[in-house]
Scaffold this active site. Structure first.
Site, PDB file in Angstrom:
ATOM      1  N   ASP A  32      37.690   4.326  -1.737  1.00  0.00           N
ATOM      2  CA  ASP A  32      36.230   4.279  -1.846  1.00  0.00           C
ATOM      3  C   ASP A  32      35.861   2.882  -2.350  1.00  0.00           C
ATOM      4  OD1 ASP A  32      34.117   6.904  -2.016  1.00  0.00           O
ATOM      5  OD2 ASP A  32      33.370   5.004  -2.814  1.00  0.00           O
ATOM      6  N   TYR A 143      22.063   5.984  12.502  1.00  0.00           N
ATOM      7  CA  TYR A 143      22.933   7.088  12.057  1.00  0.00           C
ATOM      8  C   TYR A 143      23.377   7.963  13.231  1.00  0.00           C
ATOM      9  CZ  TYR A 143      24.845  10.825   9.150  1.00  0.00           C
ATOM     10  OH  TYR A 143      25.689  11.757   8.567  1.00  0.00           O
ATOM     11  N   LYS A 147      27.254   8.302  14.962  1.00  0.00           N
ATOM     12  CA  LYS A 147      28.049   9.533  14.938  1.00  0.00           C
ATOM     13  C   LYS A 147      28.355  10.016  16.364  1.00  0.00           C
ATOM     14  CE  LYS A 147      28.363  10.019  10.425  1.00  0.00           C
ATOM     15  NZ  LYS A 147      29.652   9.940   9.707  1.00  0.00           N
TER      16      LYS A 147
HETATM   17  P1  NAI Z   1      28.188  10.712   0.006  1.00  0.00           P
HETATM   18  O1  NAI Z   1      27.173   9.649   0.056  1.00  0.00           O
HETATM   19  O2  NAI Z   1      28.066  11.787  -1.050  1.00  0.00           O
HETATM   20  O3  NAI Z   1      29.642  10.078  -0.109  1.00  0.00           O
HETATM   21  C1  NAI Z   1      30.032   8.994   0.691  1.00  0.00           C
HETATM   22  C2  NAI Z   1      31.157   8.253  -0.011  1.00  0.00           C
HETATM   23  O4  NAI Z   1      31.489   7.122   0.814  1.00  0.00           O
HETATM   24  C3  NAI Z   1      30.745   7.713  -1.385  1.00  0.00           C
HETATM   25  O5  NAI Z   1      31.749   7.956  -2.341  1.00  0.00           O
HETATM   26  C4  NAI Z   1      30.567   6.215  -1.137  1.00  0.00           C
HETATM   27  O6  NAI Z   1      30.841   5.407  -2.284  1.00  0.00           O
HETATM   28  C5  NAI Z   1      31.582   5.984  -0.021  1.00  0.00           C
HETATM   29  N1  NAI Z   1      31.219   4.776   0.726  1.00  0.00           N
HETATM   30  C6  NAI Z   1      29.983   4.441   1.187  1.00  0.00           C
HETATM   31  N2  NAI Z   1      30.029   3.243   1.756  1.00  0.00           N
HETATM   32  C7  NAI Z   1      31.324   2.811   1.689  1.00  0.00           C
HETATM   33  C8  NAI Z   1      31.985   1.637   2.104  1.00  0.00           C
HETATM   34  N3  NAI Z   1      31.332   0.634   2.713  1.00  0.00           N
HETATM   35  N4  NAI Z   1      33.305   1.514   1.865  1.00  0.00           N
HETATM   36  C9  NAI Z   1      33.981   2.509   1.217  1.00  0.00           C
HETATM   37  N5  NAI Z   1      33.392   3.643   0.792  1.00  0.00           N
HETATM   38  C10 NAI Z   1      32.070   3.797   1.033  1.00  0.00           C
HETATM   39  O7  NAI Z   1      28.244  11.369   1.456  1.00  0.00           O
HETATM   40  P2  NAI Z   1      28.673  12.817   1.945  1.00  0.00           P
HETATM   41  O8  NAI Z   1      27.460  13.639   2.097  1.00  0.00           O
HETATM   42  O9  NAI Z   1      29.793  13.326   1.151  1.00  0.00           O
HETATM   43  O10 NAI Z   1      29.147  12.447   3.419  1.00  0.00           O
HETATM   44  C11 NAI Z   1      30.497  12.256   3.767  1.00  0.00           C
HETATM   45  C12 NAI Z   1      30.588  12.132   5.282  1.00  0.00           C
HETATM   46  O11 NAI Z   1      30.053  13.305   5.879  1.00  0.00           O
HETATM   47  C13 NAI Z   1      29.796  10.959   5.864  1.00  0.00           C
HETATM   48  O12 NAI Z   1      30.521  10.395   6.928  1.00  0.00           O
HETATM   49  C14 NAI Z   1      28.530  11.615   6.359  1.00  0.00           C
HETATM   50  O13 NAI Z   1      27.916  10.885   7.396  1.00  0.00           O
HETATM   51  C15 NAI Z   1      29.062  12.945   6.835  1.00  0.00           C
HETATM   52  N6  NAI Z   1      28.062  14.004   6.895  1.00  0.00           N
HETATM   53  C16 NAI Z   1      27.427  14.454   5.764  1.00  0.00           C
HETATM   54  C17 NAI Z   1      26.501  15.454   5.867  1.00  0.00           C
HETATM   55  C18 NAI Z   1      25.795  16.021   4.686  1.00  0.00           C
HETATM   56  O14 NAI Z   1      24.923  16.875   4.877  1.00  0.00           O
HETATM   57  N7  NAI Z   1      26.099  15.615   3.474  1.00  0.00           N
HETATM   58  C19 NAI Z   1      26.140  16.043   7.165  1.00  0.00           C
HETATM   59  C20 NAI Z   1      26.887  15.515   8.272  1.00  0.00           C
HETATM   60  C21 NAI Z   1      27.797  14.530   8.124  1.00  0.00           C
END
Ligand code: NAI
Length: 387
Positions: A32, A143, A147
């Site tokens: 991360d 976005y 995806k």
């Molecule tokens: P979140 O925002 O809670 O966590 C994302 C993590 O990725 C964070 O720990 C952040 O520090 C890390 N991150 C962000 N940019 C980064 C970078 N440049 N380099 C390294 N790490 C980086 O997001 P969440 O909700 O847990 O999402 C995880 C995945 O699931 C994402 O790919 C998101 O698009 C996908 N997703 C999430 C949904 C939701 O409802 N939460 C729905 C559909 C897909």
């Protein structure tokens, strides 16, 4: 002990997945850009997990990741970002636009190439896309395109790199920091979101974590280049009626599986007398071409699911598909989705797994148990088996 590299581990879905993997006895390489959150996660997990701080929008930082890593059995490309700044596509800031595509679309391809010396033959590569890749979500910049690109790229890479086993997971709305930020910014109304979800609730991070831990394991071997939408049925729903909020909280995800079979089955089953109620139907498999929709309706009627639980059907996949067969197969998939939309408010789930004739059904049992069970309580309306 298997080792899994997980990106975006410090928050939301990633953090829940790290816990699930650790619980299953796997060592994690937690990646991360948020060093502090990563450290506190590693402290909370204890054990032999490794951490790497990296900004995955930077190809040089991705290239440096392989250094000092043990052999990897799985790679979960979970890190992703959305755009909650609101301008329409034609008003986007080019740097932010590029950054989002670098993280969501390019990093998942750069990572396996950078780690190719570390990934063992047969390594599982799981890309976390989104329901936003299946339908356009406006005012979120790149976005949805990122995806959709990731879904197609996963399938193309599966063809290009047969030594690795690729799958792509599309979560629906999940209660994470990312979604909390959208709600706070007034970009997502949770009540309106729920009204479009047949199961009538947002997903929990642990439900996506369970699916990712399964896909990252050897047990998911029968899935190759498959897409798994864990979204409460939202991606298969095309109606206009509003769903009510769900009246049933999900059961504990470690509830044992109480599985019964409708139809012939001569393998071992290992089922609990009490637990998450599940039915496995094997009768449609024997239905002749031209009669499969009737057989599915009959199986659904026989299951008579009236509350939380699941029906999982085995569907025949003919090797030489005629044009009539192609039509019937697509109709069968849509029938599963239609039933899921009708059954959602009861928290009753229906999914199917396609199998070729003469397939060893015991080999599909780990997948069937996952799809049928309590860990997949946000999975409905899906037919697994690449189209
Ligand atoms: P979140 O925002 O809670 O966590 C994302 C993590 O990725 C964070 O720990 C952040 O520090 C890390 N991150 C962000 N940019 C980064 C970078 N440049 N380099 C390294 N790490 C980086 O997001 P969440 O909700 O847990 O999402 C995880 C995945 O699931 C994402 O790919 C998101 O698009 C996908 N997703 C999430 C949904 C939701 O409802 N939460 C729905 C559909 C897909």
């Amino acid at each position: 002990m298997e080792t899994v590299l997980l990106t975006g581990a410090a928050s939301g879905i990633g953090r829940a997945t790290a816990r699930q993997l650790a619980l299953g006895g796997r060592r994690c390489v937690l990646v991360d850009r948020n060093a502090e959150a990563l450290r506190s996660l590693a402290d909370a997990l204890g054990g032999a997990h490794l951490t790497r701080v990296a900004d995955l929008t930077d190809p040089a930082q991705i290239a440096a990741l392989a250094e000092g890593l043990p052999p990897l059995h799985a790679l979960i490309n979970n890190a992703g970002m959305t755009d909650d700044s609101n301008p329409p596509v034609i008003g986007q800031d080019p740097a932010g636009w590029r950054r989002l595509l670098d993280l969501n679309l390019r990093a998942p391809a750069r990572l396996p190439l950078a780690l190719r010396e570390r990934l063992v033959p047969g390594a599982r590569i799981i890309n976390v896309a989104s329901g936003a890749g299946l339908r356009a979500i406006p005012w979120r910049g790149a976005y949805s395109p990122s995806k959709a690109g990731l879904i197609a790229q996963t399938r193309a890479m599966a063809r290009e790199f047969p030594a690795w086993r690729f799958t792509v997971l599309c979560p629906g709305f999940v209660r994470t920091e990312l979604v909390a930020a959208l709600i706070q910014a007034g970009r997502l109304d949770p009540a309106r979101a729920v009204a479009k979800i047949p199961l009538g609730r947002l997903g929990e991070p642990q439900e996506i974590a369970c699916a990712l831990a399964f896909l990252a394991s050897a047990e998911s071997a029968s899935l190759k280049a498959d897409l798994l939408a864990v979204d409460g049925g939202s991606s298969v729903f095309g109606g206009s009626q509003a769903y009510p909020p769900c009246a049933h909280a999900p059961m504990a995800y470690d509830t044992p599986l109480a599985l019964r079979v409708q139809g012939p089955w001569d393998g071992p089953l290992q089922t609990a007398a009490q637990g998450y109620p599940a039915l496995l139907d094997t009768q449609v498999l024997a239905s002749p071409p031209g009669r499969r929709l009737d057989a599915i309706v009959q199986a659904a009627r026989q299951a008579a699911l009236d509350g939380p639980g699941s029906l999982t059907l085995l569907l025949p996949r003919d090797p030489d598909e005629s044009w009539e067969g192609a039509g019937e197969r697509a109709a069968a998939r849509m029938l599963i989705s239609t039933l899921a939309c009708e059954w959602g408010p009861k928290a009753a789930r229906i999914n199917a797994v396609e199998v070729p004739p003469g397939a060893d059904l015991a080999a599909s049992l780990p997948l069937l148990r996952f799809v049928a069970g309590a860990q997949a309580q946000y999975l409905t309306g899906q037919t697994l088996g690449s189209p």
